[in-house]
Write a protein that holds these residues in place. Structure first.
Motif, mmCIF file in Angstrom:
data_model
loop_
_atom_site.group_PDB
_atom_site.id
_atom_site.type_symbol
_atom_site.label_atom_id
_atom_site.label_comp_id
_atom_site.label_asym_id
_atom_site.label_seq_id
_atom_site.Cartn_x
_atom_site.Cartn_y
_atom_site.Cartn_z
ATOM 1 N N TYR A 114 0.849 -1.347 0.066
ATOM 2 C CA TYR A 114 -0.063 0.498 0.285
ATOM 3 C C TYR A 114 0.989 1.593 -0.126
ATOM 4 C CZ TYR A 114 -3.078 3.390 1.638
ATOM 5 O OH TYR A 114 -3.972 4.462 1.440
ATOM 6 N N ALA A 115 1.668 1.139 0.808
ATOM 7 C CA ALA A 115 2.791 2.651 0.386
ATOM 8 C C ALA A 115 3.747 2.697 -0.933
ATOM 9 C CB ALA A 115 4.145 2.607 1.700
ATOM 10 N N VAL A 116 4.082 1.295 -1.678
ATOM 11 C CA VAL A 116 4.212 1.963 -2.367
ATOM 12 C C VAL A 116 3.591 2.158 -3.284
ATOM 13 C CG1 VAL A 116 5.514 0.625 -4.487
ATOM 14 C CG2 VAL A 116 6.393 0.295 -2.209
ATOM 15 N N LYS A 117 1.867 1.289 -4.175
ATOM 16 C CA LYS A 117 1.310 2.106 -4.063
ATOM 17 C C LYS A 117 0.797 3.561 -4.329
ATOM 18 C CE LYS A 117 -2.968 2.105 -3.124
ATOM 19 N NZ LYS A 117 -4.298 2.928 -3.287
ATOM 20 N N MET A 118 1.036 4.352 -2.820
ATOM 21 C CA MET A 118 0.521 5.663 -2.986
ATOM 22 C C MET A 118 1.797 6.578 -2.733
ATOM 23 S SD MET A 118 -2.140 5.828 -1.005
ATOM 24 C CE MET A 118 -2.014 7.699 -1.532
ATOM 25 N N GLY A 119 3.331 5.743 -2.937
ATOM 26 C CA GLY A 119 3.807 6.839 -3.361
ATOM 27 C C GLY A 119 3.946 6.597 -5.066
ATOM 28 N N LEU A 120 3.913 6.152 -5.861
ATOM 29 C CA LEU A 120 4.073 6.373 -7.247
ATOM 30 C C LEU A 120 2.601 7.345 -7.230
ATOM 31 C CD1 LEU A 120 3.777 2.668 -8.272
ATOM 32 C CD2 LEU A 120 5.722 4.274 -7.819
ATOM 33 N N ALA A 121 1.069 7.083 -6.641
ATOM 34 C CA ALA A 121 0.116 7.856 -7.085
ATOM 35 C C ALA A 121 0.753 9.440 -6.992
ATOM 36 C CB ALA A 121 -1.214 7.474 -6.025
ATOM 37 N N TYR A 122 1.597 9.084 -5.300
ATOM 38 C CA TYR A 122 2.247 11.037 -5.375
ATOM 39 C C TYR A 122 2.574 11.570 -6.391
ATOM 40 C CZ TYR A 122 -0.689 11.487 -0.988
ATOM 41 O OH TYR A 122 -1.496 11.195 0.107
ATOM 42 N N LEU A 123 3.787 10.243 -6.827
ATOM 43 C CA LEU A 123 4.608 10.546 -8.187
ATOM 44 C C LEU A 123 4.353 11.771 -9.767
ATOM 45 C CD1 LEU A 123 7.832 8.157 -7.848
ATOM 46 C CD2 LEU A 123 7.274 10.906 -7.226
ATOM 47 N N VAL A 124 3.227 10.371 -10.105
ATOM 48 C CA VAL A 124 2.148 10.889 -10.874
ATOM 49 C C VAL A 124 1.140 12.121 -10.766
ATOM 50 C CG1 VAL A 124 0.196 9.741 -11.970
ATOM 51 C CG2 VAL A 124 1.533 8.158 -11.597
ATOM 52 N N MET A 125 0.947 12.143 -9.295
ATOM 53 C CA MET A 125 -0.180 13.990 -9.043
ATOM 54 C C MET A 125 1.525 14.978 -9.241
ATOM 55 S SD MET A 125 -1.293 15.230 -6.290
ATOM 56 C CE MET A 125 0.482 14.941 -5.411
ATOM 57 N N LEU A 126 1.925 14.446 -9.109
ATOM 58 C CA LEU A 126 3.557 15.669 -8.717
ATOM 59 C C LEU A 126 4.083 15.987 -10.159
ATOM 60 C CD1 LEU A 126 5.459 14.892 -5.334
ATOM 61 C CD2 LEU A 126 3.834 16.932 -6.511
ATOM 62 N N SER A 127 4.000 14.843 -10.967
ATOM 63 C CA SER A 127 4.468 14.557 -12.838
ATOM 64 C C SER A 127 2.904 15.574 -13.584
ATOM 65 C CB SER A 127 4.428 13.741 -13.002
ATOM 66 O OG SER A 127 5.192 12.688 -12.478
#
Length: 141
Positions: free
Chosen positions: A82-95
């Motif tokens: 879950y933590a990895v998924k949320m980290g990826l989601a935040y990277l997409v949002m920042l992109s």
């Protein structure tokens, strides 16, 4: 005391506030993709894969403890995923917050492909017996 409504004139970095086309963009890190078309295409592929991975990881995988392990181990594995998924989601949002239209399009396309992969896997797990009776099967994985 009067407070200025705009940033001080000494800042040399302006924030883009509307969508635009072009390879001259900063995504996630200063100097990346460095105004180079090949690096911009690589950045597009990176954001596409990030958003697809976010969708693939969004389906909760039930980790059952084996006979000798403790339930806390399975909870730690699920929390880590879950933590990895949320980290990826935040990277997409920042992109996407770079306001580059190409980045936005590949992020949405990546989410769409990830969702498609998840649903194909869910339909395959449901088996042909469940698919024959109903056309609108939405199995949970």
């Amino acid at each position: 005391m009067d407070m200025p409504m705009s940033p001080p004139a000494s800042t040399d970095m302006a924030t883009q506030m509307n969508f635009y086309w072009g390879k001259d963009v900063i995504i996630l890190f200063q100097g990346w993709p460095s105004n180079n078309l090949a690096m911009y295409i690589l950045a597009l592929a990176f954001v596409f894969m990030l958003s697809a991975a976010t969708e693939v990881l969004s389906i909760p995988q039930v980790v059952r403890p084996s006979s000798g392990s403790r339930p806390i181990i399975s909870l730690l594995i699920q929390a880590s995923v879950y933590a990895v998924k949320m980290g990826l989601a935040y990277l997409v949002m920042l992109s996407v917050m770079s306001y580059n239209l190409g980045i936005f399009i590949v992020a949405v396309a990546g989410h769409g492909l990830g969702f498609l992969l998840v649903k194909i896997r869910a339909l395959a797990a449901a088996g042909p017996a469940n698919q024959a009776g109903s056309e609108f099967v939405d199995p949970k994985v």
